[in-house]
Motif scaffolding. Structure first.
Motif, short mmCIF file in Angstrom:
data_model
loop_
_atom_site.label_atom_id
_atom_site.label_comp_id
_atom_site.label_asym_id
_atom_site.label_seq_id
_atom_site.Cartn_x
_atom_site.Cartn_y
_atom_site.Cartn_z
N TYR A 171 0.83 -1.20 0.00
CA TYR A 171 0.00 0.00 0.00
C TYR A 171 0.87 1.25 0.00
CZ TYR A 171 -3.94 -2.99 1.09
OH TYR A 171 -4.90 -3.95 1.07
N ASP A 172 1.95 1.21 0.76
CA ASP A 172 2.87 2.35 0.78
C ASP A 172 3.44 2.60 -0.61
OD1 ASP A 172 2.41 2.58 3.46
OD2 ASP A 172 4.31 1.71 4.08
N THR A 215 0.67 3.95 -2.95
CA THR A 215 0.36 5.34 -2.61
C THR A 215 1.47 6.26 -3.09
OG1 THR A 215 -0.85 4.60 -0.66
CG2 THR A 215 -0.21 6.91 -0.73
N LEU A 223 0.96 9.21 -5.92
CA LEU A 223 1.28 10.60 -5.59
C LEU A 223 2.44 11.11 -6.43
CD1 LEU A 223 0.86 10.63 -1.72
CD2 LEU A 223 -0.51 11.83 -3.41
N VAL A 257 -0.39 12.20 2.61
CA VAL A 257 -0.03 10.82 2.25
C VAL A 257 -0.52 9.85 3.32
CG1 VAL A 257 1.92 9.25 1.94
CG2 VAL A 257 1.92 11.47 0.82
N GLU A 258 -0.34 10.20 4.58
CA GLU A 258 -0.81 9.32 5.65
C GLU A 258 -2.32 9.17 5.61
OE1 GLU A 258 0.67 10.86 9.32
OE2 GLU A 258 2.76 10.45 8.81
N ALA A 260 -4.25 9.50 2.97
CA ALA A 260 -4.58 8.69 1.79
C ALA A 260 -4.31 7.22 2.07
CB ALA A 260 -3.77 9.15 0.58
N ARG A 261 -3.20 6.92 2.72
CA ARG A 261 -2.87 5.53 3.04
C ARG A 261 -3.91 4.92 3.96
NH1 ARG A 261 2.10 5.56 6.10
NH2 ARG A 261 2.99 6.41 4.21
N THR A 283 -7.04 5.86 4.29
CA THR A 283 -8.29 5.73 3.55
C THR A 283 -8.27 4.50 2.65
OG1 THR A 283 -8.57 8.12 3.57
CG2 THR A 283 -9.85 6.90 1.96
N VAL A 284 -7.17 4.31 1.94
CA VAL A 284 -7.05 3.13 1.07
C VAL A 284 -7.08 1.86 1.91
CG1 VAL A 284 -5.47 1.89 -0.45
CG2 VAL A 284 -5.86 4.32 -0.80
N SER A 285 -6.37 1.87 3.01
CA SER A 285 -6.34 0.70 3.88
C SER A 285 -7.73 0.37 4.43
CB SER A 285 -5.37 0.94 5.04
OG SER A 285 -5.34 -0.16 5.90
#
Length: 106
Positions: free
Chosen positions: A7-8, A11, A15, A75-76, A78-79, A81-83
């Motif tokens: 995921y990192d 993301t 970005l 970024v955190e 977004a991460r 939210t995706v998670s």
């Protein structure tokens, strides 16, 4: 590679692509104006010229530390939210699989 690292990486790639495209649009040289130039192309050219003139002034106004912190927070967020979205989908899929197994008698 564990899930969190994937995921990192995803993301960071998204970005990076978005920031790279935006920066490329800001610093690209506009085509030389022609007499029969399309109005949209003229507007883009004017916007590019304005961005080049005022880019250094805007850059000086931005505090790089706060900008870095803002991007890090984004970024955190977004991460997370995706998670959360992936976890929710996995939970739904597991429920669906259990229902199908029950229906099939497995």
């Amino acid at each position: 590679m564990d899930r969190e690292s994937q995921y990192d990486l995803l993301t960071a790639a998204v970005l990076g692509a978005a920031l790279g495209a935006g920066i490329a649009l800001l610093i690209s040289n506009a085509a030389t104006p022609r007499p029969s130039q399309h109005p949209v192309r003229r507007a883009v050219s004017r916007g590019g010229k304005w961005a080049r003139r005022s880019g250094s002034a805007i850059g000086e106004m931005l505090d790089t530390d706060s900008l870095r912190d803002n991007v890090r927070d984004y970024v955190e967020s977004a991460r997370e939210t995706v998670s959360d979205a992936v976890e929710s989908e996995l939970k739904d899929l597991r429920r669906s699989i259990r229902r199908q197994r029950r229906r099939l008698g497995l």
